[in-house]
Enzyme design. Sequence first.
Site, mmCIF file in Angstrom:
data_model
loop_
_atom_site.group_PDB
_atom_site.id
_atom_site.type_symbol
_atom_site.label_atom_id
_atom_site.label_comp_id
_atom_site.label_asym_id
_atom_site.label_seq_id
_atom_site.Cartn_x
_atom_site.Cartn_y
_atom_site.Cartn_z
ATOM 1 N N SER A 1 0.871 -1.156 -0.099
ATOM 2 C CA SER A 1 0.180 -0.106 -0.110
ATOM 3 C C SER A 1 0.763 1.295 0.016
ATOM 4 C CB SER A 1 -1.021 0.039 1.268
ATOM 5 O OG SER A 1 -1.948 1.012 1.183
ATOM 6 N N ASP B 1 -3.486 6.472 -3.192
ATOM 7 C CA ASP B 1 -2.092 5.656 -2.664
ATOM 8 C C ASP B 1 -1.637 4.674 -3.492
ATOM 9 O OD1 ASP B 1 -4.252 3.760 -2.240
ATOM 10 O OD2 ASP B 1 -3.887 3.524 -0.036
#
Length: 470
Positions: A105, A254
Amino acid sequence: MDQTKTFDLSASFKAYDVRGIVGESITAEIVEAVGAAFVDVLQLEGKTVLVGGDMRPSSPEFSKAFANGAAARGANVQLLDLISTDELYYACGALNAAGATFTASHNPAEYNGIKMAKAGAEPISSESGLKEIQARAEGYLNSRSIPAAPVRGLIGVHDVLKGYSEYLRSLVDLRGSRPLKVVVDAGNGMAGLTTPAVLGDALLPKLPLEIIPLYFELDGSFPNHPANPLEPENLRDLQAAVVEHGADIGLAFDGDADRCFVIDEKGDPVSPSAITGMVARREIGRAQGLGEANPTVIHNLLTSRAVPELVERHGGRAVRTRVGHSFIKAVMAAEGAIFGGEHSAHFYFRDFWNADTGMLAAMHVLAALGEQDGPLSELGREYEPYMSSGEINSEIEDKAGAVERVRHDFRAEDVEVDYLDGSTFIATDGSYWFNLRPSNTEPFLRLNVEATDKATMERVRDRVLALVRG
């Protein structure tokens, strides 16, 4: 294999996923064992397993290692190659197969990890199989072998990008939008691949959107800024570009593109609570149009109280939940909710197998903006009537003692306290609320304050912080 080492994977197996430092707590050897364990625990012998990864340098090697472990235990693997995390959820839902993607992530470049899902994009957490996968993988690593299934699985390749893009476009039709100029900061993450496919014309017909790309080159070393738009400094390039280009809106994703942050035409952030309200209103209207009475919307307890007020005003039912995606997904399923939003910019959709997708949320905002004439700053104000402090961390060891000081100090006030997740203090006259929540993983006490006006918010914020920091 290293014949002397004993493997303990507890450092990298978290509550919802696996995350570690490449070459240390996550290696190809470990990943192969996890792939085998994944098949065993979910009883996937003879079934299809989907495996993809993000743009981090180790993801291709790890995808192949996981595939080899899964095939050794008899699963047939489809390699999805480069995917965003919500592409994995799409694939697990549309193909009704379990899967895994390699991503860390928004973590720095030296990290990688694994997010896993069951068929139908049902999440896997420490409560629903992750602990068992860890134990089985440790067993394989410590016995130095993965036993072969009677029939080894096959490994093939499956590209899901076009299917994912077509599916999202079927949920939000942007063809009738007024022309919009959109700056997108992919942060060198997976939105650099998904944005041209979904919002651009790389795979599908052109929409009335002019996309201005920032950092679309896939690069897991993150040369421009960390791919974590929750940190304000990582939004600065996007804010400047929106103003410079006279754009209508800015979108920041992200690293694995499952979260989306929104910037208005003035370069100011639109809060995730306002986005939650905006999308909730659209999803309630759509559900009602299909004959669904009183559709349910989930929101975590840190989102603005404007969200439940809006949901109820538009004929929906608001359900408040703890923070964290496994809670949201479980409540989404239990309540049959159409949509869920978190203050951290995770947005969940029933039409997306209850999973979170930043791109679908972004499309709803583009649609809401494109069907009216005003600027996003005006539209956003409708959904942000209150003043919020944002999340403020205080690093203290005795978190319980700090909360007790606050509770003692506010006992003479007309406040109610609830303990759904941390302690939420709610003024009975409706003028403010605040939540104090200890981090499970760091020595932080997190404070969120919301009030009807700026002066009240600042007064409450400063008073609580003085008590907490003692």
